[in-house]
Design a protein around this motif. Structure first.
Motif, short mmCIF file in Angstrom:
data_model
loop_
_atom_site.label_atom_id
_atom_site.label_comp_id
_atom_site.label_asym_id
_atom_site.label_seq_id
_atom_site.Cartn_x
_atom_site.Cartn_y
_atom_site.Cartn_z
N ASP A 95 -16.95 -0.92 -7.34
CA ASP A 95 -16.34 0.37 -7.04
C ASP A 95 -17.43 1.43 -7.08
O ASP A 95 -17.79 1.93 -8.15
CB ASP A 95 -15.23 0.68 -8.05
CG ASP A 95 -14.51 1.99 -7.74
OD1 ASP A 95 -14.82 2.60 -6.69
OD2 ASP A 95 -13.64 2.40 -8.53
N VAL A 96 -17.99 1.81 -5.92
CA VAL A 96 -19.11 2.75 -5.87
C VAL A 96 -18.71 4.14 -6.33
O VAL A 96 -19.58 4.97 -6.62
CB VAL A 96 -19.70 2.82 -4.44
CG1 VAL A 96 -20.28 1.48 -4.05
CG2 VAL A 96 -18.65 3.28 -3.44
N HIS A 97 -17.39 4.42 -6.39
CA HIS A 97 -16.95 5.74 -6.88
C HIS A 97 -17.31 5.93 -8.36
O HIS A 97 -17.31 7.06 -8.85
CB HIS A 97 -15.44 5.90 -6.68
CG HIS A 97 -15.05 5.96 -5.23
ND1 HIS A 97 -14.66 4.85 -4.52
CD2 HIS A 97 -15.02 7.01 -4.34
CE1 HIS A 97 -14.37 5.20 -3.27
NE2 HIS A 97 -14.59 6.50 -3.14
N ARG A 98 -17.60 4.84 -9.05
CA ARG A 98 -18.04 4.96 -10.45
C ARG A 98 -19.46 5.53 -10.53
O ARG A 98 -19.89 5.95 -11.60
CB ARG A 98 -18.01 3.60 -11.14
CG ARG A 98 -16.59 3.05 -11.37
CD ARG A 98 -16.67 1.70 -12.08
NE ARG A 98 -15.35 1.20 -12.40
CZ ARG A 98 -14.68 1.51 -13.52
NH1 ARG A 98 -15.25 2.32 -14.39
NH2 ARG A 98 -13.49 1.01 -13.75
N SER A 99 -20.16 5.51 -9.43
CA SER A 99 -21.54 6.02 -9.37
C SER A 99 -21.62 7.08 -8.29
O SER A 99 -22.10 6.83 -7.18
CB SER A 99 -22.50 4.87 -9.09
OG SER A 99 -23.83 5.34 -9.00
N PRO A 100 -21.14 8.31 -8.56
CA PRO A 100 -21.08 9.34 -7.51
C PRO A 100 -22.46 9.76 -7.02
O PRO A 100 -23.42 9.83 -7.79
CB PRO A 100 -20.36 10.50 -8.21
CG PRO A 100 -20.59 10.27 -9.66
CD PRO A 100 -20.65 8.80 -9.86
N LEU A 101 -22.55 10.04 -5.74
CA LEU A 101 -23.79 10.53 -5.13
C LEU A 101 -23.87 12.04 -5.30
O LEU A 101 -22.94 12.77 -4.98
CB LEU A 101 -23.82 10.17 -3.64
CG LEU A 101 -25.08 10.60 -2.88
CD1 LEU A 101 -26.28 9.81 -3.35
CD2 LEU A 101 -24.88 10.40 -1.38
N ARG A 102 -25.01 12.51 -5.82
CA ARG A 102 -25.23 13.94 -6.04
C ARG A 102 -26.17 14.46 -4.95
O ARG A 102 -27.37 14.20 -4.98
CB ARG A 102 -25.83 14.20 -7.43
CG ARG A 102 -25.05 13.57 -8.58
CD ARG A 102 -23.62 14.07 -8.64
NE ARG A 102 -22.92 13.58 -9.83
CZ ARG A 102 -21.67 13.84 -10.12
NH1 ARG A 102 -20.94 14.60 -9.30
NH2 ARG A 102 -21.11 13.37 -11.22
#
Length: 592
Positions: A95-102
């Motif tokens: 789940d890439v939403h656990r690692s948000p892109l800043r």
């Protein structure tokens, strides 16, 4: 490794490293575009703040960033001027939403992105690893004991083991803070002795505080009011770590000015918050009886540099905590006075300007001294002048009598000046106390207003019915009351009243009741600020909406925006269209 971060030379190897099991630390990857300098994310700042808590990688946008993205799950890469934190537990791979892109589209966004990355790392840390003591191999080190402070805290007198003495000079200590704010009488110190001028170099004792180790969001902390204006105050947690606090975070009364509540040089208690990764200081919601975190020491083995009640108001220029400008050594006075334990060297008043009467008396005294000297020379040269000598002696006696009278005038003027200085010190202390009392009174008043209906009803449910109706009466204009009537069939779940009245922060209950009224009257559906949306069973965008066996579906509405732990309202919409209020929760609580 450069400056605490790793420059990436192989994107594929970095991807393999991040996706491998067994990592013990989160990893922050910061990418940068070679043609976009203004909006680059400050990787050095991130590396300094997270320290040993995470690995930090610096990745150039180009072939290696493409190889990095190709070796990761879809949507987990970084590109351009952006950054992302990868947890060591690898759940982000599913789940890439656990690692948000800043992302950093401009310079301001780059600053925010750096703070967000630091916050992302801190949110993954449960146990902070202990710091290893620094290794020092400096030769010719000596040990001594602090015996006294001089020159308004700019000098410390140290007695060495052989009985000789040396001094520590503030201008040679980094940061250049008053020495009596960093050291204590009787404290043992160690450093390099300069035999030529008998000064002790203690620069190796310097320790640099880090916010990640010191405070958590919500802590009460000590801060020094460095600069105060009508609209804002600059508060310093430690040298090099300052924030501007606007009027809205000092007082909830828009008519108050900041300088009517805070004194420049005052040590205040502030609330330390992290909002969207950024540090925010607030003087609101500060309880007198709440525990306050200890300020950091700036020297290894030193004392906390800020103490409650020890202020910097009324200091002479040489006694400021920070020098007004330059790094030159200040003048050292001959008098050396030890500061008693627990005392403050920050209460001395600057020398007042001389009054006109005193200045006139001093000028007259100087003129009369010159006359006396001239007459004495004349007497010595005319010792054989007979009658002329007698006349000159009489004139000399008259001048001496006049001089004595002028001395009495000057002494009286000096006494009046000292009395005025004492009165000024008392008035300054009173003003400082009144401003602090005003801040405390405001907090007490807000808490009293927030609890105005408490104790008037037998049950919280009865109180809730009353408060919802009162909120409807206050927030719905008279011209709209017929159209926006409060439905008579609304209900509240068994946990709603407890969740609502469980918040003690001023204003939260009122804002939650206003949001509930908008939901019950249907206004919230047309108010974009309420952000009404379905409460889903997971963070995935296509997850099912939370529902009950009776067919009711759960929704979520915003109560607050852009504040720490922003509150949300959960409510059920039953099949017949009626509303049941469920709970008031903080932003990260997704239980119905």
């Amino acid at each position: 490794m450069e400056q605490g971060y790793v420059v990436v030379t192989s994107g594929k190897e970095l991807a393999l490293r991040l996706t491998a099991a067994g990592r013990t630390k989160p990893a922050a990857v910061v990418s940068w575009h070679p043609d976009q300098r203004d909006n680059r994310i400050d990787v050095e700042h991130i590396a300094r703040e997270v320290g040993d808590l995470a690995e930090v990688f610096w990745l150039e946008n180009g072939p290696e960033s493409y190889a990095f993205g190709d070796s990761l799950p879809y949507g987990a890469h970084v590109f351009g001027n952006a950054a992302r934190v990868y947890a060591e537990d690898l759940r982000w791979m599913a789940d890439v939403h656990r690692s948000p892109l800043r992302m950093a589209r401009d310079r301001r966004a780059a600053v925010r992105a750096a703070e967000d990355i630091i916050e992302d790392v801190l949110n993954l840390i449960t146990v902070v690893p202990p710091k290893a003591p620094p290794v020092r191999t400096v030769p010719r080190r000596v040990r001594g004991t602090v015996k006294a402070f001089a020159s308004a805290g700019s000098r410390a007198i140290v007695e060495l083991g052989d009985g000789s003495c040396c001094t520590i000079q503030r201008e040679h200590v980094s940061p250049p803070v008053r020495l009596d704010w960093m050291l204590a009488l009787g404290q043992a110190v160690e450093g390099v002795l300069n035999d030529d001028d008998k000064t002790l170099d203690i620069k190796d004792l310097r320790t640099t505080p880090r916010l990640a180790d010191l405070y958590r969001s919500g802590d009460l902390v000590l801060a020094l009011a460095e600069q105060v204006s009508a609209r804002s105050a600059k508060l310093t947690l430690y040298p090099g770590s300052s924030w501007t606090v606007e009027q809205t975070r000092v007082s909830s009364n828009p008519l108050d000015t900041v300088d009517s509540l805070v004194t420049e040089g005052e040590v205040v208690v502030a609330r330390f918050l992290r909002e969207h990764g950024a540090v925010v200081l607030s003087l609101l919601d500060v309880d007198d009886d709440a525990a306050v975190e200890e300020a950091p020491a700036l020297l290894t083995g030193g004392t906390p540099w800020l103490l409650p009640g020890r202020h910097l108001t009324g200091q002479p220029a040489s006694g400021r905590t920070f020098p007004a400008g330059g790094t030159g050594a200040p003048q050292v006075t001959a008098a050396v006075a030890a500061v008693p334990d627990g005392g403050s060297a920050a209460t001395a008043l600057p020398a007042p300007k001389a009054s006109a009467a005193l200045m006139t008396a001093q000028l007259q005294l100087e003129a009369e001294r010159r006359k006396v000297a001239a007459l004495q020379e004349l007497v010595a040269a005319a010792s054989q002048a007979g009658a002329r000598l007698v006349s000159v002696q009489q004139e000399l006696d008259a001048l001496r009598a006049e001089l004595d009278a002028e001395k009495q005038i000057a002494e009286a003027a000096g006494a009046a000046l000292e009395d005025a200085a004492d009165r000024l010190v008392r008035r300054q202390d009173e003003l400082l106390g009144l401003r602090a009392y005003k801040r405390r009174t405001q907090q007490v008043l807000k808490r009293a207003l927030a609890a105005d209906s408490a104790g008037l009803f037998v049950t919280d449910e009865e109180r809730l019915r009353h408060d919802v109706y009162l909120a409807w009466a206050k927030n719905v204009p008279a011209c709209d009351k017929a159209r926006l009537q409060l439905p008579s069939d609304w209900t509240a779940g068994p946990r709603f009243a407890a969740s609502l009245y469980g918040f003690t922060e001023p204003g939260v209950v009122g804002k939650a009741l206003k949001a509930a009224v908008e939901v019950l009257t249907g206004v919230a559906e047309r108010n974009a600020a309420r952000e009404i949306h379905a409460l889903r069973t997971s963070g995935s965008g296509d997850a099912a909406q939370v529902a009950r066996g009776d067919g009711a579906k759960c929704f979520r509405a915003a109560i607050e925006q852009n504040v720490a732990s922003a509150r949300r309202l959960h409510f059920w919409r039953l099949p017949d269209g009626t509303i049941e209020l469920s709970r008031v929760v903080v932003h990260d609580d997704f239980k119905p």
